[in-house]
Every structure is written in structure tokens, then in C-alpha cells.
Write a protein that holds these residues in place. Structure first.
Motif, mmCIF file in Angstrom:
data_model
loop_
_atom_site.group_PDB
_atom_site.id
_atom_site.type_symbol
_atom_site.label_atom_id
_atom_site.label_comp_id
_atom_site.label_asym_id
_atom_site.label_seq_id
_atom_site.Cartn_x
_atom_site.Cartn_y
_atom_site.Cartn_z
ATOM 1 N N ALA A 194 82.057 54.891 100.561
ATOM 2 C CA ALA A 194 81.986 53.540 101.136
ATOM 3 C C ALA A 194 82.137 53.581 102.648
ATOM 4 N N LEU A 195 83.056 54.423 103.137
ATOM 5 C CA LEU A 195 83.253 54.546 104.579
ATOM 6 C C LEU A 195 82.003 55.092 105.245
ATOM 7 N N ALA A 196 81.387 56.079 104.623
ATOM 8 C CA ALA A 196 80.154 56.640 105.190
ATOM 9 C C ALA A 196 79.059 55.582 105.266
ATOM 10 N N LYS A 197 78.948 54.767 104.209
ATOM 11 C CA LYS A 197 77.949 53.698 104.206
ATOM 12 C C LYS A 197 78.235 52.683 105.312
ATOM 13 N N PHE A 198 79.527 52.358 105.490
ATOM 14 C CA PHE A 198 79.896 51.383 106.519
ATOM 15 C C PHE A 198 79.554 51.916 107.917
ATOM 16 N N LEU A 199 79.910 53.197 108.154
ATOM 17 C CA LEU A 199 79.606 53.780 109.456
ATOM 18 C C LEU A 199 78.095 53.862 109.678
ATOM 19 N N GLU A 200 77.374 54.168 108.612
ATOM 20 C CA GLU A 200 75.916 54.200 108.708
ATOM 21 C C GLU A 200 75.361 52.821 109.070
ATOM 22 N N PHE A 201 75.961 51.775 108.478
ATOM 23 C CA PHE A 201 75.550 50.397 108.774
ATOM 24 C C PHE A 201 75.800 50.063 110.250
ATOM 25 N N ILE A 202 77.007 50.435 110.751
ATOM 26 C CA ILE A 202 77.330 50.170 112.154
ATOM 27 C C ILE A 202 76.385 50.933 113.075
ATOM 28 N N GLN A 203 76.102 52.193 112.716
ATOM 29 C CA GLN A 203 75.192 52.997 113.518
ATOM 30 C C GLN A 203 73.798 52.380 113.541
ATOM 31 N N GLY A 204 73.380 51.835 112.399
ATOM 32 C CA GLY A 204 72.078 51.180 112.336
ATOM 33 C C GLY A 204 71.999 49.984 113.269
ATOM 34 N N ILE A 205 73.088 49.215 113.328
ATOM 35 C CA ILE A 205 73.102 48.071 114.249
ATOM 36 C C ILE A 205 72.986 48.559 115.690
ATOM 37 N N GLY A 206 73.745 49.630 116.021
ATOM 38 C CA GLY A 206 73.666 50.178 117.377
ATOM 39 C C GLY A 206 72.277 50.675 117.710
#
Length: 628
Positions: free
Chosen positions: A425-437
Motif C-alpha cells: 500500500a505504501l509503495a502504491k501511495f508513493l507511486e501515486f504521489i510520484q505520478g502527480i509530481g
């Protein structure tokens, strides 16, 4: 002695530093103790809020689970399912609640409707997925969709597993014609048994309903039209037989099977070719009946090929209902509905863990009340209270440990699942934040470019409007000159007064201005460094040059108007200056008088402050001496 004195001096200084440090440490410890106490004082409130939330969530789960179990009991009673069959129905309802936009309780209601229509357990389980797709595609409720599916399946003699195909046909018919799922289902109630008896397929029947709907014959009217037409053909009268002979047609093949609707349409269309409308209407009314005349005319005018084409498409439309359901739910409200269904399934799972001890507790409470009633009748109040207390203790010692044990098991399972799933879940969340960036980085140049385009268009618009603006300038100047000429003495007096107030304000603000000069200079430097002044300057100069080119002819005429306005203003200058002088002297006199009073008051305030400070020096020196 000098060495001894040096040692004592050093120790004295160190002692003072130590005392200062000790006092600071004590103050810090006191601050920490106060914060720590405040933090602990809030723990009961936080725990109370958490407890209230947990209790509310548990109560909600119990309510959801109890409603679901009650609905499944109705399914069990009507369908007659027991043991493993009932568990299969129950599990399917839970799974459908988690995987679709419908809740488990709604799925159970659909099962109840199918059971009431005479479906067996296996038939219910086979029909449910198609039934839910039908309900989602139509936007209707499960009760209506269950009625439609049951009527179509039973009417055409189809298997329960064909519910998915029925849903696909009705959904595709809604997409291709003006007949909604509900209207087609309403029509099938009337025509399905007769169509089946006549050998007309579900697909061709639906196609005929859709074509008539395009002409405004919808729902039950379409169903009764087809039913009346086929019913007359099943037992022709002598008049009908005579009409068939005249036209040279037969509605049955050599094996005694009724021809399809498409073949009937082509047959009649060819036989009536060249006839007048009156003759066509006579034969159609004779063969199909007055009630079915309008609908059959629509089919004949449309032609057999349209019926065949739609029928073939409906035979090969697998997945249409599911696709329509996805489209209907592909929005925020659809997502909320799916979330509600998943949450209800979660609540049911919680309830299933504690339902047995809760049921036992409820039964024990019932027995306790009944026993207390008997005890009261036989021994009075004391006997009843004794029985009540005994029952409460028994209930607590028997069922509360069971409930707590189940709660512990659920918490343990939840914590284990959380621990296992947290890294992913943490990896998915970080991936989501990275996608926004990444998206921001990708579109930042576009945003900047669009911003400069807006500014460029704004400057371009200003330069294009400059000729018109300059043409109006003489009129504006003349108007303002007249206003100023009429009101200049008053304006000057007020201006002098405002200048005096502004001067006093600036003097008072000088310390603040001086203290902020470094920040102001730094901000200016940052802006200068960050902004592309050269490029902007080139664009502005270019745009203004284009504007100036277009206004050369206007400037000449504008200059004449400006000269006339200035010339008229100069004529009135002597009188104006005389009035200005008088007003100015009066204004300056008032300002000087006000300033003199302000300065005098300021000097008095400063002098008083100095005197008070000097007076307090002896007492402060004495206090310092005592401290040393």
C-alpha cells in the motif's frame, strides 16, 4: 595571594553560569512537565472519541448483518434451500455485494423474487449475475428486474443460466431502438408465452418490439399488438382463410411450423405490392385483427431485412448488459454505490463473527425476562430481583468472554493483514504521489506558455486600442482641466493637508522601513534574477511599435486638440494662481501650526521618559549590589 584571588574569581564566575544554567534547566523541565501533563490529560478524551467511534461502527455492522440475515431467512423459507445449498446462496449474495454496485441485502432481495417465481436454488444462482447486470443496465431496482427476467425466462422456456443472455438482449435493444429495458420487459410479459408457442424467438420478438417502439408503439401496447396478431394466426377464421387464398400466402411451412415474423413481413409485402392503402389495410386487419393493425403496418413498412438484421445482432450480443452496466456506473455516484456495497459486505463479515454469541445473549435475556416474570408472580419483588441479578451474572460470564474472544480474533486478523499489506500500500501511495509530481513537471511548461500567451494578447489588445484611446485623450484632458480649473483652490488646500499627514506618517514609519530594507532588496533581486526581462521587453516593444504605427495619423489631430485645451487653460491662469496662492498660504499655516503642537508634545514625552529613567537608576543599582 594573586594566584588565590584568580582561582576564587574563576570559581565565582563559574558558579554564576551554573546557577543561570540551572534556572534555565528548571524552566525547561517545568515547561516539559506542563506539556506532558496536558498531553496526558487529553488521552481520556481521545480514547473516549475512539471508543465511541468503534462502538458506533460495531453497532452499524450488527445492524447491517442482522438485516442481511433476516433477508436470507426469507430466501431460505421461500426457496426451501437448506444446509449446503443455503450456504451457497448466502455466500453468493455476499460476493455479489462486494463485486457489484448492489449490496448483499439487495442481492438477497433479488434471490427472494426469483424464488417466489418458482426458481430452484441452482436456477437462482445461475440467474443472479445476469439479473444484476440487467438491473444496473436499466437503472431500475432489483424487484422490477427480477420480474422482467423471470417473465422472459419462463415465457420463452429458457434455462436460468440464460438470464445473462436475456439481459444482453434487452440492453442491446435499449441501445439500438427507442424501447427501454423496462418497456421491453413490460411487452414481453404479454407476448412471451404466445411467441414461444408460435416458434418466434426471444431475439426476433425483442427486435419487433424495438421497431414498433421507434414508431411510438411502446411497452404493453407493443406486447398486446404482437400477442393479438399471433393469436389470430393460430386459429384462422373462414374470412381469414379466404383472404390468405386471395393473396396466395400461408403463415405456416410444410411442417406446420409458423413462419418467422421477418418471413411474414416479406411475404405480405410482396403479395400486396401495387395495392392501394385501402386494400392493404383491409387485408392486414382481416389477417391480424384491428387491434394489431397499426403495429403490423409498422413492421411491414420497415421490411423483413430490418427484423432479420436486429435479430441476428441480438443473437450475438454477449456482454452488452455488462458493458452497459459499467458505463452506467462509471461516475462518482456509481463509485459511491460500489463503495457502499463493499462496506456492507465488510459489516456482514464482522457480524458473522459475533452473531452466535449475540444470539445466545439475546436468547438468554429473553429467558431471564420470562424467568423474572415467573419469579415475581411466585415470590414477589425480591425473588424477581434475585433472579434478575443471577441471570445477569450468568449472561456476562457465559457470553461476554465469547464476544471478546471473537473481537480479539478480528483485531488480530486485521493487524496481520495490515502488516502484510502495508508495504504494498505504501509503495502504491508513493507511486501515486510520484505520478502527480510527474504530471506537474510535464505540464508546467504548458502552463507558463499559456500564461505568457494571455499576457501577450492583453498587451496586443492595448496597443491596438491606443489610436482610439489617444483620439479621446484631448476630450478627456479638456474635461479634467475644466473640473480642476473650477475646483483647484479646494483641491490644493486638501492636497496640502494630505501632504502634511503623509509627511507625519512617513516620519513615524522610518524605523520600520529601515529595518525591512534588506528583505525588500533581496525580494527585488530575486524577481530580477528569476524573470526573463529581456524577452518580455522585446515582446512589449514590438507590440507597442505596432500600435504606434497605427496611430500616427491620429496623433496629429489629437495634438491640435491638446494645444487648444492648453491655450484656453493659460488664459485663465492669472485668476487661478491668485486663488491658489491664498488657499496654499492658509493650508500651509494650518499644517505648520499642527506640526508645531505635535513636535512640542513629542519633546515633552521624551523628556519625561529620560527623567523617569534617571530617577530609577539608584534603586536598580542597589538591587544589583544586593544580588552580587
Amino acid at each position: 595571594m594573586a594566584e588565590s584571588y584568580g582561582v576564587v574569581a574563576v570559581l565565582s564566575v563559574d558558579g554564576k553560569n551554573f546557577q543561570v544554567g540551572l534556572k534555565q534547566a528548571q524552566k525547561s523541565l517545568g515547561d516539559f512537565s506542563g506539556s506532558f501533563s496536558k498531553g496526558f490529560s487529553k488521552i481520556p478524551k481521545v480514547m473516549s472519541a475512539v471508543g465511541a467511534t468503534a462502538v458506533g461502527a460495531f453497532a452499524g455492522a450488527v445492524k447491517i448483518g442482522a438485516d442481511f440475515e433476516s433477508q436470507m431467512s426469507r430466501v431460505k423459507a421461500i426457496s426451501g434451500a437448506t444446509g449446503e445449498e443455503f450456504e451457497q446462496l448466502r455466500q453468493q449474495a455476499i460476493d455479489l455485494g462486494a463485486d457489484t454496485a448492489f449490496s448483499a441485502s439487495e442481492a438477497a432481495q433479488g434471490m427472494e423474487n426469483l424464488a417466489a417465481a418458482g426458481f430452484t436454488t441452482n436456477e437462482i444462482m445461475g440467474a443472479m449475475p445476469g439479473l444484476l447486470n440487467l438491473a444496473a443496465a436499466s437503472g431500475g431496482d432489483l424487484a422490477t428486474s427480477s420480474d422482467i427476467a423471470a417473465s422472459a425466462l419462463r415465457g420463452f422456456g429458457l434455462n436460468a443460466e440464460d438470464a445473462g443472455h436475456v439481459a444482453d438482449v434487452l440492453a442491446e435493444n435499449a441501445n439500438r431502438t427507442n424501447s427501454s429495458v423496462r418497456e421491453t420487459g413490460e411487452a414481453l410479459k404479454y407476448i412471451a408465452p404466445m411467441a414461444r408457442a408460435s416458434g418466434i424467438s426471444l431475439e426476433e420478438t425483442a427486435a419487433a418490439i424495438g421497431i414498433m417502439a421507434n414508431a411510438g408503439i411502446q411497452g404493453s401496447q407493443a406486447g398486446t399488438t404482437l400477442r393479438a396478431a399471433l393469436a389470430r394466426l393460430s386459429k384462422p377464421t373462414d374470412v381469414m382463410s379466404e383472404a390468405m387464398d386471395q393473396l396466395g400466402v400461408s403463415f405456416y411451412d410444410s411442417n406446420g411450423k409458423m413462419k418467422s415474423l421477418a418471413d411474414q413481413v416479406d411475404m405480405l409485402k410482396g403479395a400486396m405490392n401495387g395495392m392501394t392503402d385501402e386494400q392493404k389495410n383491409y387485408y392486414l386487419a382481416t389477417l391480424y385483427g384491428q387491434e394489431a393493425l397499426s403495429g403490423m403496418m409498422v413492421l411491414i413498412n420497415e421490411g423483413g431485412d430490418s427484423l432479420r438484421s436486429l435479430s441476428t445482432d441480438y443473437e450475438n450480443c454477449a456482454g452488452s448488459a455488462e458493458e452497459a452496466a459499467k458505463i452506467m456506473l462509471d461516475n462518482f455516484l456509481g463509485a459511491i454505490e460500489q463503495l457502499k456495497g463493499s462496506l456492507e459486505t465488510f459489516g456482514i463479515q464482522i457480524f458473522s463473527k459475533v452473531s452466535q454469541p449475540l444470539s445466545g445473549l439475546a436468547n438468554a435475556a429473553t429467558e431471564a425476562v420470562n424467568g423474572m416474570t415467573s419469579a415475581f408472580e411466585s415470590g414477589g419483588v425480591l425473588e424477581a430481583l434475585n433472579f434478575l441479578l443471577t441471570s445477569i451474572v450468568t449472561g456476562i460470564t457465559t457470553f461476554v468472554p465469547q464476544i471478546l474472544q471473537k473481537g480479539y480474533e478480528m483485531v488480530s486478523q486485521f493487524s496481520q493483514g495490515f502488516a502484510q499489506g502495508f508495504p504494498e500500500a505504501l509503495a502504491k501511495f508513493l507511486e501515486f504521489i510520484q505520478g502527480i509530481g510527474n504530471k506537474l513537471t510535464e505540464f508546467a511548461p504548458v502552463f507558463i506558455q499559456k500564461g505568457f500567451e494571455i499576457l501577450s494578447n492583453l498587451v496586443s489588445g492595448i496597443t491596438q486600442a491606443l489610436p482610439t484611446l489617444i483620439e479621446k485623450v484631448p476630450v478627456i484632458i479638456s474635461t479634467f482641466a475644466n473640473v480642476i480649473n473650477d475646483n483647484f483652490p479646494t483641491i490644493l488646500a486638501k492636497g496640502v493637508q494630505l501632504l502634511g499627514q503623509l509627511g507625519m506618517g512617513i516620519i513615524q514609519a522610518i524605523p520600520t522601513l529601515v529595518s525591512n530594507i534588506p528583505q525588500i532588496v533581496s525580494a527585488i533581486v530575486d524577481v530580477v534574477q528569476a524573470f526573463n526581462w529581456l524577452g518580455l521587453g522585446k515582446n512589449i516593444i514590438k507590440l507597442f511599435a505596432n500600435g504606434i504605427k497605427g496611430m500616427v495619423s491620429t496623433v496629429a489631430s489629437a495634438g491640435k486638440n491638446v494645444y487648444n485645451s492648453i491655450h484656453n487653460a493659460i488664459k485663465n491662469l492669472p485668476t487661478l494662481l491668485r486663488d491658489i496662492g491664498r488657499t496654499a498660504m492658509t493650508g500651509f499655516s494650518n499644517v505648520i501650526s499642527t506640526a508645531r503642537v505635535a513636535v512640542s508634545n513629542a519633546i515633552k514625552t521624551v523628556a519625561n521618559a529620560i527623567v523617569n529613567t534617571v530617577k530609577s537608576i539608584p534603586s536598580k543599582m542597589l538591587s544589583i549590589g544586593k544580588t552580587l
